[in-house]
Design a protein around this motif. Structure first.
Motif, PDB file in Angstrom:
ATOM      1  N   TYR A 129       0.823  -1.214   0.000  1.00 42.66           N
ATOM      2  CA  TYR A 129       0.000   0.000   0.000  1.00 42.66           C
ATOM      3  C   TYR A 129       0.856   1.263   0.000  1.00 42.66           C
ATOM      4  N   THR A 130       2.049   1.183   0.593  1.00 43.88           N
ATOM      5  CA  THR A 130       2.844   2.408   0.755  1.00 43.88           C
ATOM      6  C   THR A 130       4.037   2.466  -0.191  1.00 43.88           C
ATOM      7  N   THR A 131       4.213   1.451  -1.035  1.00 40.25           N
ATOM      8  CA  THR A 131       5.372   1.427  -1.922  1.00 40.25           C
ATOM      9  C   THR A 131       4.877   1.193  -3.339  1.00 40.25           C
ATOM     10  N   SER A 132       5.264   2.057  -4.277  1.00 41.44           N
ATOM     11  CA  SER A 132       4.790   1.863  -5.651  1.00 41.44           C
ATOM     12  C   SER A 132       5.447   0.611  -6.215  1.00 41.44           C
ATOM     13  N   PRO A 133       4.741  -0.074  -7.134  1.00 39.97           N
ATOM     14  CA  PRO A 133       5.285  -1.328  -7.680  1.00 39.97           C
ATOM     15  C   PRO A 133       6.695  -1.154  -8.239  1.00 39.97           C
ATOM     16  N   LEU A 134       6.935   0.003  -8.852  1.00 44.04           N
ATOM     17  CA  LEU A 134       8.257   0.206  -9.453  1.00 44.04           C
ATOM     18  C   LEU A 134       9.331   0.285  -8.370  1.00 44.04           C
ATOM     19  N   GLN A 135       9.004   1.013  -7.287  1.00 43.10           N
ATOM     20  CA  GLN A 135       9.953   1.112  -6.175  1.00 43.10           C
ATOM     21  C   GLN A 135      10.212  -0.262  -5.585  1.00 43.10           C
ATOM     22  N   MET A 159      12.401  -7.040 -13.799  1.00 47.94           N
ATOM     23  CA  MET A 159      11.692  -6.457 -14.944  1.00 47.94           C
ATOM     24  C   MET A 159      10.402  -7.227 -15.217  1.00 47.94           C
ATOM     25  N   MET A 160      10.481  -8.552 -15.152  1.00 46.51           N
ATOM     26  CA  MET A 160       9.286  -9.372 -15.371  1.00 46.51           C
ATOM     27  C   MET A 160       8.214  -9.032 -14.350  1.00 46.51           C
ATOM     28  N   MET A 161       8.652  -8.881 -13.104  1.00 48.58           N
ATOM     29  CA  MET A 161       7.683  -8.601 -12.051  1.00 48.58           C
ATOM     30  C   MET A 161       7.022  -7.242 -12.278  1.00 48.58           C
ATOM     31  N   SER A 162       7.832  -6.243 -12.635  1.00 46.51           N
ATOM     32  CA  SER A 162       7.220  -4.916 -12.778  1.00 46.51           C
ATOM     33  C   SER A 162       6.300  -4.887 -13.998  1.00 46.51           C
ATOM     34  N   ILE A 163       6.641  -5.635 -15.046  1.00 49.56           N
ATOM     35  CA  ILE A 163       5.749  -5.671 -16.207  1.00 49.56           C
ATOM     36  C   ILE A 163       4.456  -6.412 -15.861  1.00 49.56           C
ATOM     37  N   ALA A 164       4.591  -7.489 -15.099  1.00 53.86           N
ATOM     38  CA  ALA A 164       3.390  -8.219 -14.685  1.00 53.86           C
ATOM     39  C   ALA A 164       2.464  -7.288 -13.913  1.00 53.86           C
TER      40      ALA A 164
END
Ligand SMILES: Nc1ncnc2c1ncn2[C@@H]1O[C@H](COP(=O)(O)OP(=O)(O)OP(=O)(O)O)[C@@H](O)[C@H]1O
Ligand SMILES: [Mg+2]
Lengths: 268, 280
Positions: A129-135, A159-164
């Protein structure tokens, strides 16, 4: 209905908790989980709950949001509780009928286990909730960086995780669209038993998969066109940096774990 | 003016296909021009576009980007840095969850220093008028806005040429207008070479040069003003002409003498006024 999925949801904000480096938050979450599983009795539990409560307060995340995040898992919590209730043997028999006997120890374990699962999820929810997916993926990549030496493709995994995470809302939207299209042609997703429902989902999955593969192909082309060539020589616009607050937060985390271990030793 | 892109006898056959999709294309594009590419479905426009930044490599012949052969592996990064590519579906070319992070993706891949990336991202977003949306989630934007974010993502790499493959095909008229205005401005004000593949005749009117493709070769090549009046030839290539030309062409068949090269709405209105205005 699909819109309710809160996986990976992020509530932007500018509180202390939001500003912590994602690596700090990831490590703190691990420490928190370790403490949660180390705590066996009241004092340790109280400390873990206190830690979570203070974190939630500092993050200004509404309790309602945390509770709604817990809702989908209520069944797992209940099953765990009930199993523990019936299968824990002990000394103080409470109820006995037919072949079932419930002991006081069972009640205790059931409550603790249910609480433990809920606290576990609440803690990880607070992280996402407090951390953006990219961070989050940046933090993971940075923490796992040493593994590159033993040829773990850390950058690629991150990279795979952030794209997912990026494509979850797109695919959910698409699923909704396909469902409406098929409903318009008379498909029925609501009635019938579990098997009937699963069968109704099948014609949904096929177009969804076809489209996901096409998207993946197009995305790969677009990424290459933007000079993507792996993690080598890549810089980041937003660089991670540990501030004083991060070290303080980590110290608090270590203290928490130490105290919980101490309490366990002392048996209080 | 210098040549930025050159193809020499470019032939391309897809794997497993019997006939070549591109049949010996010779093309030279001057730096700073706005080139529109028209052609019926399957005429090979996308295949050509994908050759211009080395996504596809010619089966025979050569593609030179600023003198660099795209077939040579070590040129690829420089080629893609010179020629940016925007695709049809904005959803499938946005990589990140936040607009500004997505725009930063290209420069990050180029290994640019963080503060310079920040500057470029801000400039690129301002340039496509999406700066206020820098912290938004892309999936909540409209189609036109998403496509402008995709353009910003390319701009932040500071390419000298941008190839856009039907960037407006999935947009409503408002989004289409926004994107076309952005492209035109980038060409006119920043001197970026633009190659716009499209199905909409109206989007070609402002171009310096129009290429009409058919069956994997270039059928017509000239300014829109020269080509659109050749209505029969355009129709033979299974293409239409802008509504303005169509209207005047239809009137001319009824015996009027209207100038078919008056392709913009303004010019067309003037021409009609001159022909009919004084009779009232
Ligand atoms: N990946 C592929 N494999 C095999 N054949 C392909 C592939 N992509 C395109 N083709 C074929 O190549 C020809 C040209 O396709 P291309 O996509 O370049 O046309 P286009 O002019 O862009 O068409 P459209 O207006 O529909 O976008 C078509 O006949 C198509 O079937
Ligand atoms: Mg195409």
């Amino acid at each position: 209905m699909l819109k309710d999925i809160t996986l990976g949801q992020y509530y932007p904000g500018d509180t202390l908790v939001h500003r912590l480096d994602p690596r700090t938050k990831l490590i703190l979450t691990l420490i928190y989980i370790a403490a949660l599983f180390t705590a066996i009795v009241y004092a340790g539990y109280a400390l873990v709950v206190l830690f979570l409560a203070v974190s939630i307060l500092l993050s200004r995340i509404r309790l309602r949001n945390i509770l709604s995040g817990l809702k989908p898992l209520i069944i797992i919590v209940l099953i765990t509780g009930i199993l523990n209730l019936f299968y824990t043997k002990g000394e103080h028999l409470l109820v006995h009928f037919w072949r079932i006997s419930i002991y006081w120890e069972g009640v205790e374990t059931a409550i603790f286990m249910a609480l433990r699962i809920m606290l576990l999820i609440a803690g990880t929810l607070l992280l996402t909730y407090t951390t953006s997916p990219l961070q989050l993926t940046d933090g993971l990549e940075s923490l796992l960086n040493p593994l590159k030496k033993i040829r773990v493709p850390v950058h690629e995994l991150a990279m795979m995780m952030s794209i997912a995470l990026r494509f979850i809302p797109t695919l959910i939207e698409e699923t909704d669209k396909i469902m409406s299209a098929q409903r318009a042609r008379g498909a029925d997703f609501e009635t019938g038993g579990l098997i009937a429902k699963a069968k109704a989902m099948l014609p949904l999955l096929i177009p969804l998969f076809v489209s996901a593969f096409r998207r993946a192909d197009e995305l790969a082309t677009a990424m290459e066109s933007r000079c993507y060539h792996g993690g080598e020589g890549r810089t980041r616009m937003k660089q991670l940096s540990m501030a004083r607050r991060d070290w303080i937060a980590l110290a608090v985390g270590v203290l928490l774990l130490a105290l919980v271990i101490l309490f366990r030793r002392l048996g209080i | 003016m210098s040549t930025i892109i050159k193809t020499e006898k470019l032939v391309y056959t897809y794997e497993g296909a019997e006939a070549p999709t591109l049949r010996g294309l010779d093309l030279e594009i001057e730096e700073g021009t706005f080139v529109a590419v028209l052609g019926h479905n399957g005429s090979g426009k996308s295949t050509l576009a994908k050759h211009l930044n080395g996504i596809l490599i010619p089966t025979s012949g050569r593609v030179l980007v600023d003198g660099m052969d795209t077939a040579e592996e070590q040129n690829l990064l420089a080629v893609r840095h010179t020629v940016g590519m925007v695709f049809q579906n904005p959803d499938n070319q946005i990589v990140a969850n936040v607009v500004e992070d997505d725009v930063a993706f290209g420069p990050e891949n180029l290994g640019i220093e963080p503060r310079e990336i920040r500057r470029r991202v801000d400039d690129a977003l301002t340039s496509v008028q999406m700066y206020e949306y820098r912290n938004h989630a892309p999936h909540l934007l409209s189609g036109g806005q998403k496509q402008r974010v995709a353009i910003a993502g390319i701009l932040a790499m500071k390419p000298r040429c941008i190839v856009l493959d039907e960037p407006t095909a999935m947009l409503d008229p408002v989004g289409r207008g926004e994107v076309l205005d952005t492209i035109t401005r980038l060409n006119r004000q920043e001197g970026i070479t633009v190659i716009l593949v499209t199905h909409h005749m109206e989007e070609c009117i402002g171009a310096d040069r129009l290429l009409v493709m058919s069956e994997g070769s270039i059928l017509m090549d000239g300014s829109p003003r020269e080509l659109f009046p050749r209505v029969e030839e355009m129709e033979a290539a299974h293409l239409g002409v802008p509504d303005t030309t169509r209207l005047m062409y239809a009137l001319n068949r009824e015996g009027y003498q209207l100038p078919l090269e008056a392709i913009t709405t303004e010019e067309c209105a003037q021409a009609l006024l001159r022909a009919f205005g004084h009779k009232e």
